[in-house]
Design an enzyme around this catalytic site. Sequence first.
Site, PDB file in Angstrom:
ATOM      1  N   SER A   1      -4.231   4.128  -5.573  1.00  0.00           N
ATOM      2  CA  SER A   1      -4.366   4.511  -4.175  1.00  0.00           C
ATOM      3  C   SER A   1      -5.395   5.624  -4.017  1.00  0.00           C
ATOM      4  O   SER A   1      -5.548   6.486  -4.887  1.00  0.00           O
ATOM      5  CB  SER A   1      -3.013   4.985  -3.638  1.00  0.00           C
TER       6      SER A   1
ATOM      7  N   TYR B   1      -8.646   3.785   1.599  1.00  0.00           N
ATOM      8  CA  TYR B   1      -8.363   3.982   3.015  1.00  0.00           C
ATOM      9  C   TYR B   1      -9.698   4.235   3.712  1.00  0.00           C
ATOM     10  O   TYR B   1     -10.618   4.833   3.142  1.00  0.00           O
ATOM     11  CB  TYR B   1      -7.431   5.177   3.239  1.00  0.00           C
TER      12      TYR B   1
ATOM     13  N   THR C   1      -7.451  -1.398   2.710  1.00  0.00           N
ATOM     14  CA  THR C   1      -6.230  -1.439   3.515  1.00  0.00           C
ATOM     15  C   THR C   1      -6.611  -1.379   4.985  1.00  0.00           C
ATOM     16  O   THR C   1      -7.281  -0.433   5.413  1.00  0.00           O
ATOM     17  CB  THR C   1      -5.299  -0.275   3.147  1.00  0.00           C
TER      18      THR C   1
ATOM     19  N   LYS D   1      -6.071  -5.995   2.240  1.00  0.00           N
ATOM     20  CA  LYS D   1      -4.619  -5.764   2.280  1.00  0.00           C
ATOM     21  C   LYS D   1      -4.190  -5.335   3.683  1.00  0.00           C
ATOM     22  O   LYS D   1      -4.805  -4.454   4.287  1.00  0.00           O
ATOM     23  CB  LYS D   1      -4.223  -4.686   1.267  1.00  0.00           C
TER      24      LYS D   1
ATOM     25  N   HIS E   1       2.634  -2.831   5.083  1.00  0.00           N
ATOM     26  CA  HIS E   1       2.680  -1.469   4.538  1.00  0.00           C
ATOM     27  C   HIS E   1       4.104  -1.060   4.168  1.00  0.00           C
ATOM     28  O   HIS E   1       4.512   0.088   4.326  1.00  0.00           O
ATOM     29  CB  HIS E   1       2.082  -0.475   5.545  1.00  0.00           C
TER      30      HIS E   1
END
Length: 378
Positions: free
Chosen positions: A107, A130, A156, A252, A276
């Site tokens: 992440s 992100y 994402t 995603k 999520h």
Amino acid sequence: MNPAYAIADLRAAAQRRLPRAIFDFFDGGAEDEQTLSANRLAFQQHRFLPRVLKDVSVVHTNTALFGQSMAMPAAIAPTGALGFGRHGADVAIAKAAAALGIPYTLSSTATASIERIADAAPGRLWFQAYILKDKAFLARLVERARVADYEALMITVDLPVGGKRERDHRNHFSVPFRFTPKNVLDFAQKPAWCWQMLRQGMPVMENLIGLDEQAKSASSMASSVGRNYDPAFDWDALQRMRDAWPRRLILKGVMHPDDADRACAMGCDAIVVSNHGGRQLDGAMATLDALPGVVQAVAQRVPVFVDGGVRRGQDVVKALALGAHGVLLGRATLFGAVSDGERGAARALEILQSELVRTMQLCGVRNVGEINAALLGR
């Protein structure tokens, strides 16, 4: 630590070890947590219609993705802020994934850097980005992942703004973090966790150092990320990222079939059906319920993964029967790692793989290629 026979045992162990505010941060969802519950319920509502008198003395769980073998049809989902639960948890999960032979996704908000994971756990690595307003900083993150030889970039797209997670409010867990009488008392009741944090210090989201020069702690960095999400990110911006990234690109957070179709048309290499983990839009469909529509729209052009609520090996079989290429594992390995480090993460994967084998044997299938919709009675 008590023996763990199921992911639920690892969750219970994590709950015993962590302060309530920290556990609820990992365990909770948005608002009334309808979607959080629906993700799990969707798996429970499907029933098997097994075949018998098949030779299942040998069962193979391996599959292939992007031309490489995977030990089972699963990858690790990106999970941020794991260091709040246990120092080194990110590396622990990455090592467990590499040892088993499945991909690990780091992440953006992990408490281990792109480079540290690549050095500590050389395996199939994906980097989840992100979308930040600071495009120069985001571009540097993506370039670092390329230089560190990450196989894929995962974008994402279900986080234009953060979800309303009411457990965090009630527990006085916020970013930036503030000590209150309520959470200080909460922390004091978990001395082992407190001692580790005091001895090793509060974790830092290592990939985000420099995003906000005033952000020195994990909590203040998380706040910086929240202020820097880009709600204006759209299909044109995604196309520019697709054009710039030379390797596999995974999208995603897709739930709608039309979005899946468009993602395939623009050159995405895989899709993850995800809400999520119920942490964003409460009231959204369960991912397993959304999966068939996405699979139909994709029409075998790219692999489709699904996450949210995977707690048993049988869940993997049900996802594959509904058309998924595999699942992403989030909380399952998280609970293992924060409860018992690398050993706990490895135990989570061992549990899921052994349950997968047993379910396949009891359903009369010998390899993942034999799993199809006929296996489900509903």
